[in-house]
Design an enzyme around this catalytic site. Structure first.
Site, mmCIF file in Angstrom:
data_model
loop_
_atom_site.group_PDB
_atom_site.id
_atom_site.type_symbol
_atom_site.label_atom_id
_atom_site.label_comp_id
_atom_site.label_asym_id
_atom_site.label_seq_id
_atom_site.Cartn_x
_atom_site.Cartn_y
_atom_site.Cartn_z
ATOM 1 N N ILE A 143 0.840 -1.201 0.000
ATOM 2 C CA ILE A 143 0.000 0.000 0.000
ATOM 3 C C ILE A 143 0.876 1.251 0.000
ATOM 4 C CG2 ILE A 143 -1.647 1.363 1.338
ATOM 5 C CD1 ILE A 143 -3.029 -0.972 0.122
ATOM 6 N N VAL A 146 2.633 1.950 -3.432
ATOM 7 C CA VAL A 146 1.776 2.553 -4.453
ATOM 8 C C VAL A 146 1.352 3.961 -4.046
ATOM 9 C CG1 VAL A 146 -0.436 2.383 -5.657
ATOM 10 C CG2 VAL A 146 0.946 0.330 -5.298
ATOM 11 N N GLU A 147 1.065 4.130 -2.769
ATOM 12 C CA GLU A 147 0.560 5.423 -2.302
ATOM 13 C C GLU A 147 1.581 6.551 -2.457
ATOM 14 O OE1 GLU A 147 -2.231 6.588 -1.342
ATOM 15 O OE2 GLU A 147 -3.470 4.805 -1.079
ATOM 16 N N SER A 148 2.779 6.341 -1.944
ATOM 17 C CA SER A 148 3.736 7.455 -1.872
ATOM 18 C C SER A 148 5.142 7.121 -2.346
ATOM 19 C CB SER A 148 3.827 7.947 -0.429
ATOM 20 O OG SER A 148 4.484 6.974 0.378
ATOM 21 N N TYR A 233 -5.298 0.880 -9.252
ATOM 22 C CA TYR A 233 -4.676 0.859 -7.927
ATOM 23 C C TYR A 233 -4.748 -0.545 -7.320
ATOM 24 C CZ TYR A 233 -4.139 2.162 -2.938
ATOM 25 O OH TYR A 233 -3.742 2.263 -1.627
#
Length: 257
Positions: A143, A146-148, A233
């Protein structure tokens, strides 16, 4: 029959208004694609959505699809004229349209690029957060990746912040004082994922979708929302989860040798 067109919520921000007496839009799904119609479409699974003509803000019935072009069709069905965004047998093209994703949509593509798993960043923070929340570190890292891309100062155009890209309301819910502090962000993100996994019975696809687009969107669409950002995502997070599981397993094995 009088047919009018007005800007609002259908297909993102455009509502193709129905005949003046109509107050119902049918959101129809077939083969993973969504269409909107004035009557249930044969061969599709359709849900009736009641529209208040006096509402100040009409609902986004289509979903967050970025820039989307399509066609509105009309055809006779059961003795009356109906309208749909799907080209069914007997349809006649009425107009073409292009609409843009609503700016207020929470769904986002994520700021991190795919790349290989990174198990050497923020090691203590991820290990502690995963253990405390009782979540899989590989899942937590997928997570964050992918997020940051592990950037503690990351901030998305949608307003998400920090390593775990928490929305302000979510950060507040989990007691985050500084969303750009890596330890606080990772800890809160782990607890948020734990709660979402409980809510969805351990279903990782729904958990990822809710983390990205919000539980409300998952409930509204009865599953993964038809948002281009969210679907992409979920695919990326699930793929990275497997890669992180292998990488962390190999790392643990190497230490034990």
């Amino acid at each position: 029959m009088v047919f009018a067109l007005r800007t609002a919520a259908l297909l993102g921000t455009l509502l193709l208004s129905l005949p003046t007496e109509a107050r119902t839009v049918y959101r129809c799904v077939r083969d993973g694609t969504v269409s909107l119609a004035t009557a249930p479409e044969p061969g599709s699974k359709c849900k009736a959505i009641e529209i208040d003509d006096n509402a100040a803000k009409l609902p986004n019935l289509w979903g967050n699809l970025g820039k989307h072009s399509g066609v509105l069709y009309e055809r006779w069905q059961d003795g009356r004229m109906v309208y749909s965004t799907r080209n069914l047998p007997g349809s006649i093209e009425v107009l073409k349209f292009t609409v843009q994703t609503p700016a207020a949509a929470q769904a986002h593509a994520g700021l991190g690029s795919m790349g290989p798993p990174r198990t050497d960043v923020q090691v203590a923070e991820f290990r502690a957060a995963a253990k405390s929340a009782g979540v899989d570190e590989a899942w937590l890292r997928a997570i964050a990746h992918v997020e940051s891309g592990y950037d503690s100062k990351a901030e998305s155009p949608k307003g998400a912040q920090g390593v775990m890209q928490l929305m302000p309301a979510t950060a507040t819910q989990y007691g985050v004082k500084d969303p750009f502090d890596a330890a606080q962000s990772i800890s809160a993100g782990a607890r948020h994922l734990r709660d979402l996994m409980k809510q969805y019975g351990g279903d990782l696809s729904l958990t990822a979708a809710a983390y990205n687009a919000g539980p409300g969107a998952v409930a509204r669409y009865g599953g993964i929302p038809p948002y281009a950002e969210t679907r992409d995502y979920v695919v990326r997070v699930l793929a990275l989860h497997e890669q992180y599981r292998k990488a962390l397993s190999a790392k643990t094995k190497k230490k034990s040798d």
